[in-house]
Scaffold this active site. Sequence first.
Site, mmCIF file in Angstrom:
data_model
loop_
_atom_site.group_PDB
_atom_site.id
_atom_site.type_symbol
_atom_site.label_atom_id
_atom_site.label_comp_id
_atom_site.label_asym_id
_atom_site.label_seq_id
_atom_site.Cartn_x
_atom_site.Cartn_y
_atom_site.Cartn_z
ATOM 1 N N ARG A 64 0.193 7.787 -2.677
ATOM 2 C CA ARG A 64 0.778 8.837 -1.819
ATOM 3 C C ARG A 64 2.247 9.070 -2.162
ATOM 4 O O ARG A 64 2.737 10.188 -2.137
ATOM 5 C CB ARG A 64 0.618 8.457 -0.340
ATOM 6 N N LEU B 6 9.977 -20.926 -4.101
ATOM 7 C CA LEU B 6 8.954 -20.047 -3.515
ATOM 8 C C LEU B 6 7.679 -20.021 -4.372
ATOM 9 O O LEU B 6 7.765 -19.929 -5.596
ATOM 10 C CB LEU B 6 9.530 -18.627 -3.424
ATOM 11 N N GLU C 127 0.657 -12.771 12.967
ATOM 12 C CA GLU C 127 1.246 -11.585 13.582
ATOM 13 C C GLU C 127 1.131 -10.461 12.553
ATOM 14 O O GLU C 127 1.429 -10.665 11.367
ATOM 15 C CB GLU C 127 2.728 -11.829 13.907
ATOM 16 N N ARG D 207 -5.224 -1.603 8.803
ATOM 17 C CA ARG D 207 -6.464 -2.349 8.595
ATOM 18 C C ARG D 207 -6.188 -3.478 7.617
ATOM 19 O O ARG D 207 -5.165 -3.503 6.940
ATOM 20 C CB ARG D 207 -7.588 -1.436 8.091
ATOM 21 N N TRP E 289 -11.933 -1.993 -7.942
ATOM 22 C CA TRP E 289 -12.678 -1.755 -9.195
ATOM 23 C C TRP E 289 -13.410 -0.423 -9.144
ATOM 24 O O TRP E 289 -13.799 0.122 -10.172
ATOM 25 C CB TRP E 289 -13.710 -2.869 -9.454
ATOM 26 N N HIS F 259 2.366 3.419 -9.035
ATOM 27 C CA HIS F 259 2.177 1.980 -9.255
ATOM 28 C C HIS F 259 3.369 1.412 -10.027
ATOM 29 O O HIS F 259 3.867 0.333 -9.711
ATOM 30 C CB HIS F 259 0.877 1.704 -10.026
ATOM 31 N N ASP G 228 0.827 -1.221 0.000
ATOM 32 C CA ASP G 228 0.000 0.000 0.000
ATOM 33 C C ASP G 228 0.857 1.266 0.000
ATOM 34 O O ASP G 228 1.953 1.286 0.558
ATOM 35 C CB ASP G 228 -0.916 -0.022 1.244
ATOM 36 N N SER H 225 -8.412 -4.385 5.097
ATOM 37 C CA SER H 225 -8.974 -4.111 3.770
ATOM 38 C C SER H 225 -9.445 -5.378 3.042
ATOM 39 O O SER H 225 -9.117 -5.603 1.877
ATOM 40 C CB SER H 225 -7.971 -3.330 2.907
ATOM 41 N N ASN I 177 1.274 3.475 -2.967
ATOM 42 C CA ASN I 177 1.813 3.920 -4.264
ATOM 43 C C ASN I 177 1.325 5.320 -4.632
ATOM 44 O O ASN I 177 2.088 6.146 -5.130
ATOM 45 C CB ASN I 177 1.374 2.969 -5.393
#
Length: 249
Positions: free
Chosen positions: A25, A132, A208, A195, A70, A38, A21, A197, A23
């Site tokens: 700002r 991974l 955690e 949060r 969206w 972005h 989160d 979201s 991008n």
Amino acid sequence: MSCFDNIDKARTPAHVAVIMDGNGRWAAKRGNSRIFGHEQGVEAVRNTIKAAAKAGVKFLTLYAFSTENWNRPRFEVEALMSLLVNVVKSEADELDKNNVRLKIIGDLNSLPKKVKRETESIVEKLSENTGLTVLMALSYSSKWEIINAVKSIATDVKKGKILPDDISQELFDNYLSTANIPDPELMIRTSGERRLSNFLLWQLAYAELYFTPKLWPDFTEEDFYEAICNFQNRERRFGMTSEQLKKTN
Ligand code: IPE
Ligand code: IPE
Ligand code: MG
């Protein structure tokens, strides 16, 4: 010294989830458009995948686009969709070289056909890899996922495949898009927001939570290691007392 050296590899979380989160700002601070933010966030994605693999994480879930996203201006949604396709395509060889597997979680049918087709073909290309696993949450929201699971369970009960009494936490897990993947032990969110979201509400029940004020494009490999070290310094009690845990260890 890097935090990496302090990581206890035997206790690295098997699954880490990240809400990428900040991008918009990040770009606004520089007088640029949100889209630029972005684009700059892509480097942080690369850093995070690299760091997770080095730290011995087995599953990394990245929240790339939520159901609620969206509702953003059409211009931003379109730019995000084309960025997603371009990044998945341009990173495919590098991911393959690093033995990374890719899985998409979310409502794939809501994506533009091209995005769905291109991402599915890269998922297929990387499907034999054994390192991974990156789970990309795309057009994802946890409430959507849970409702989907409930519908499938109801259908299977109706068909007589399962009985209502068979419904357990383990069975429910198997109806989610993260079936057969351990729950995340650590959830990282950048940008200072605290949060969830609508992200992995069921799976994060005992995770955690780690919040950093850094905006996503500034997130580095070292930031990821710091989150792991912070996680390893916490006492995870799972409802027990500290004394009980000390006795069993
Ligand atoms: C995260 O950055 C990327 C997506 C949600 C797609 P934001 O775009 O939410 O950036 P902020 O939170 O507005 O700064
Ligand atoms: C959550 O970020 C979704 C992604 C990171 C993809 P948002 O920026 O969309 O979330 P809110 O609006 O702050 O809750
Ligand atoms: Mg945001």
